[in-house]
Enzyme design. Structure first.
Site, PDB file in Angstrom:
ATOM      1  N   LYS A   1       4.239   2.201  16.176  1.00 36.72           N
ATOM      2  CA  LYS A   1       5.289   2.006  15.175  1.00 36.72           C
ATOM      3  C   LYS A   1       5.331   3.154  14.170  1.00 36.72           C
ATOM      4  CE  LYS A   1       6.849  -1.370  11.714  1.00 36.72           C
ATOM      5  NZ  LYS A   1       6.475  -2.577  10.947  1.00 36.72           N
TER       6      LYS A   1
ATOM      7  N   GLU B   1       1.447  -1.388  13.365  1.00 42.56           N
ATOM      8  CA  GLU B   1       1.532  -2.848  13.443  1.00 42.56           C
ATOM      9  C   GLU B   1       1.983  -3.339  14.816  1.00 42.56           C
ATOM     10  OE1 GLU B   1       2.359  -3.648   8.692  1.00 42.56           O
ATOM     11  OE2 GLU B   1       4.050  -3.510  10.075  1.00 42.56           O
TER      12      GLU B   1
ATOM     13  N   TRP C   1       0.823  -1.209   0.000  1.00 42.58           N
ATOM     14  CA  TRP C   1       0.000   0.000   0.000  1.00 42.58           C
ATOM     15  C   TRP C   1       0.857   1.259   0.000  1.00 42.58           C
ATOM     16  CZ3 TRP C   1      -1.016   3.496   4.341  1.00 42.58           C
ATOM     17  CH2 TRP C   1      -0.263   3.201   5.483  1.00 42.58           C
ATOM     18  N   ASP C   2       2.160   1.092   0.216  1.00 39.14           N
ATOM     19  CA  ASP C   2       3.090   2.218   0.197  1.00 39.14           C
ATOM     20  C   ASP C   2       2.980   3.005  -1.109  1.00 39.14           C
ATOM     21  OD1 ASP C   2       3.815   0.225   2.005  1.00 39.14           O
ATOM     22  OD2 ASP C   2       5.934   0.687   1.917  1.00 39.14           O
TER      23      ASP C   2
END
Length: 765
Positions: free
Chosen positions: A599, A487, A357-358
């Protein structure tokens, strides 16, 4: 942070050699051209710490999934971008001793990545155990003019002796991926041929049946004169090459020019590969190294004209942004719509090199502003072409309708096998939808929306409709059992970002349908028939939009990352002992999941995407709460925080986060650069300057800028393309200059004031 590289505006420079840093340097000094790439391995080989890596775009292998307990819906494989034929190899023997800088004394070492002209240079003096000293100089590049070609200039000079030098240029197909699940080698030899001064090797992948033909040719010079040599041919199961022996006298320079062509069955018929490789190789050979290097420099000059960012007064910041732009331009060119952007590009194997998805969340903005709009459009059409596979992915997980785009893919099929990501990180669907909005909002390309985008939006909205459930307890719709962008929390309920992006997707889809109905009634009717859109399902979306549950903390005035976030012990990152960081290398997963630590941007990711829908105070309260709890152990984190900090006029924080994102790999912030550079987050670095410090956005079809400059900088400037315009922005502490390098007049808003800039005119604000 481990800074060992020199500061330089146009080069990455390593002026001493340490084996501890070598794998990191191999990543940082990597070369690529969108078609192929190569880690900065040594031509002569190295027995120290190394990851030998050569990669061809689009060639992958379905490596059988490695798991403990099988779960329904698990992918059968994890797609690996393959380590391909090692084409750079040139073994060197001094008398009878193989040159290996892990086995000799090294001095005057220098490794330089010349980003301005697109090549890698290396030099050193090696003192062997015999006492013999040789000077080595190498220069190599992968051509962005002739994409199938790599070229090497490799020179050897004896410094204190006369003697025998043996060199062996070769092509080696006996390679494997470091990340292979079962230590399997993925290539089979199909054909090979060794000649005098040339060699050819054709390999085929198991299972996927990709063919790769590599062809090499070389010349040898003493000083500046070409020499004829006695040649011994070598041929092994997966290796072909030559052995050449020469006598050199002290200070006599021997140079080999090696040219290699790599062609694949992705582009040519299998039976034609060898002949086409020969043709492309001969074309390069006739040009010669100097001519090709000149063409390389000229081609890179054109790339820099379009995408360079200038920063004055801060050498670390200047070097960093150019490094990020350089790697982005090496990774993806947009010429091949079958390709996408892997998180490591051509610099390493971690994450399989597949599509994440980056691309939609971070890379699309970079290509929107620095390249022809067809480039970013190709990234979106890539997803459109994989829509049927996305539907299949949803069915595999038990959904009756809609599409779930994969977390990781090469061909549209999900191939990620960590359950908390494969099954739960469904927010990726929202990033695809947002990229469609972002592209259309920036370009005004409504034809794309009608022809491609609306199909994707409909199927994603259908997925969200089925994924939510109605909570009798809350009297609201909820989304349970998800992992958000953070995450470090798995299987949570009502992740705010996931709930919000789901609703936003349905809102946008309804708006798009309404606009098509008003503007193109015939196309609307065709869409209704083609996609079988029911009034009842649109009504359902509206009901979900009106009644979605969003976790909040009214006292703090923030959106809660998920239902139970405030049940966690609230500790700030500053209170953690430094030896605990990064926590992903020092804490158990159990401890991480129970902690409040984040994160990467999660709530803030949503506020970044949808910042046009929230006031500054809302963004500020959430930023001030969540950033101090964020460990930034994802490469994708600092850029979002930098952009939002700029928006909030938190200049010191914006600059701190910019340096962290821009120098993430060069300074090895997260102690993981040896696995490869973080290519997709590099686009976020560009965003930090252009969207953050530049304040770029498009609102109501008008380009707007709201620049601010860090106190550490004297000036920064960037160029953007926008709807046929080429615009240059230059910012100092006291002035803003906007240049319209196009022929048409430009309507732009700067610092909330409207300006009309005529063609080829600069205004000062």
């Amino acid at each position: 942070m481990k800074r060992y590289l020199e500061l330089d505006p146009w080069n990455i420079v390593e002026n001493s050699f340490n084996d501890i840093n070598n794998k990191v340097s191999e990543s940082i000094f990597s070369l690529g051209n969108g078609y192929m790439g190569q880690r900065a391995n040594f031509e002569e080989g190295y027995t120290g710490s190394t990851l030998a890596g050569t990669y061809m775009a689009g060639i992958y292998y379905p490596d059988k999934t490695k798991f403990g307990w099988w779960k329904n819906g698990y992918p059968e494989y994890f797609a690996k971008v393959l380590n391909c034929t090692n084409w750079i190899g040139i073994d060197v023997y001094i008398e009878d001793t193989k040159l290996d800088i892990a086995q000799c004394d090294v001095s005057n070492f220098s490794r330089i990545l010349n980003m301005k002209e697109g090549y890698l240079y290396r030099s050193f003096i090696a003192t062997l155990k015999s006492g013999n000293e040789v000077k080595i100089e190498t220069k190599r590049f992968v051509s962005i003019v002739d994409k199938e070609i790599g070229a090497i200039e490799y020179s050897i000079t004896p410094l204190n002796f006369n003697g025998n030098i043996t060199i062996s240029p070769y092509l080696d197909g006996d390679i494997k991926n470091e990340d292979a699940n079962y230590d399997e080698k993925f290539w089979e030899t199909i054909s090979k041929q060794t000649g005098l001064g040339n060699a050819y090797l054709t390999l085929k992948t198991k299972k996927t049946d990709f063919y790769l033909c590599s062809a090499m040719k070389y010349d040898i010079f003493k000083d500046n004169a070409k020499v004829a040599c006695e040649i011994e041919m070598i041929e092994k199961e997966k290796l072909v090459g030559n052995v050449v022996r020469l006598n050199l006298i002290k200070d006599e320079r021997m140079t080999i020019f090696k040219y290699v062509a790599n062609v694949t069955s992705r582009d040519f018929k299998i039976h034609e590969l060898t002949e086409i490789a020969k043709q492309k190789l001969n074309k390069a050979y006739i040009k010669g190294f100097s001519k090709m290097a000149e063409e390389q420099a000229n081609a890179w000059e054109e790339k820099w004209k379009a995408s360079d960012i200038i920063i004055q007064g801060d050498l670390a910041a200047q070097q960093a942004i150019r490094f990020n732009i350089f790697q982005l331009n090496q990774t993806y060119t947009g010429e091949d719509s079958r390709l996408n952007i892997g998180p490591k590009g051509f610099t390493g194997e971690k994450y399989g090199g597949s599509t994440y998805w980056d691309t939609e969340a971070y890379c699309v903005p970079f290509y929107l502003s620095t390249a022809d709009e067809k480039i970013s459009k190709n990234l979106l059409i890539y997803r459109y072409k994989q829509l049927d596979k996305a539907k299949e992915n949803a069915r595999k997980l038990g959904y009756k309708k809609g599409a779930l785009y994969p977390m990781v893919t090469m061909n549209g099929e999900e191939c990620h096998n960590e359950w908390e990501i494969t099954f739960e990180e469904i927010h990726r669907n929202g990033a695809v939808a947002y990229a469609i909005y972002n592209y259309v909002n920036y370009t005004g390309d409504k034809e794309y929306l009608t022809r491609y985008g609306v199909d994707v939006l409909i199927e994603i909205s259908r997925f969200w409709e089925e994924r939510v459930n109605y909570s009798q307890e809350k009297n609201k719709y909820v989304i349970l059992g998800v992992t958000g962008p953070n995450e470090y929390e798995n299987n949570v309920n009502n992740n705010w970002y996931t709930n919000r992006i789901a609703v936003w997707t349905m809102e946008y889809t309804i708006k798009v349908l309404s606009n098509i109905k008003d503007e193109e009634p015939k196309k609307y009717e065709d869409l209704i028939k083609k996609l079988k859109i029911q009034v009842s399902e649109v009504d359902k979306w509206k009901d979900i939009i009106e009644n979605m549950f969003y976790p909040k903390n009214e006292k703090l005035g923030i959106f809660l990352q998920q239902d139970g976030y405030m049940d966690k012990e609230q500790i700030l990152v500053d209170a953690l002992p430094k030896e605990n960081l990064p926590i992903n290398k020092h804490w158990s997963w159990d401890r991480i999941l129970r902690s409040c630590f984040i994160k990467q941007a999660d709530v803030l990711q949503g506020l970044y995407f949808l910042q046009h829908l929230y006031d500054l105070e809302t963004i500020r309260k959430n930023y001030e709460f969540y950033e101090p709890r964020t460990v930034h152990e994802s490469s994708l984190s600092p850029c979002i925080h930098s952009i939002l900090a700029s928006k909030l006029d938190m200049k010191e924080k914006a600059y701190e986060m910019y340096l962290r994102t821009s120098r993430l790999d060069i300074d090895n912030y997260n102690d993981d650069t040896e696995d490869g550079c973080h290519i997709t987050s590099m686009a976020g670095t560009w965003m930090s300057i252009v969207e953050g410090f530049g304040g770029l956005k498009v609102k109501d079809d008008i380009l707007t800028l709201d620049p601010s400059i860090p106190k550490e900088w004297q000036l920064f400037s960037f160029k953007i393309r926008y709807r046929g315009f080429l615009i240059k922005v230059k910012v100092t502490e006291n002035s803003i200059e906007i240049t319209n390098d196009s022929s048409e007049k430009l309507h732009i808003i700067v610092k909330k004031k409207d300006y009309i800039i005529l063609g080829s005119i600069t205004i000062k604000v």
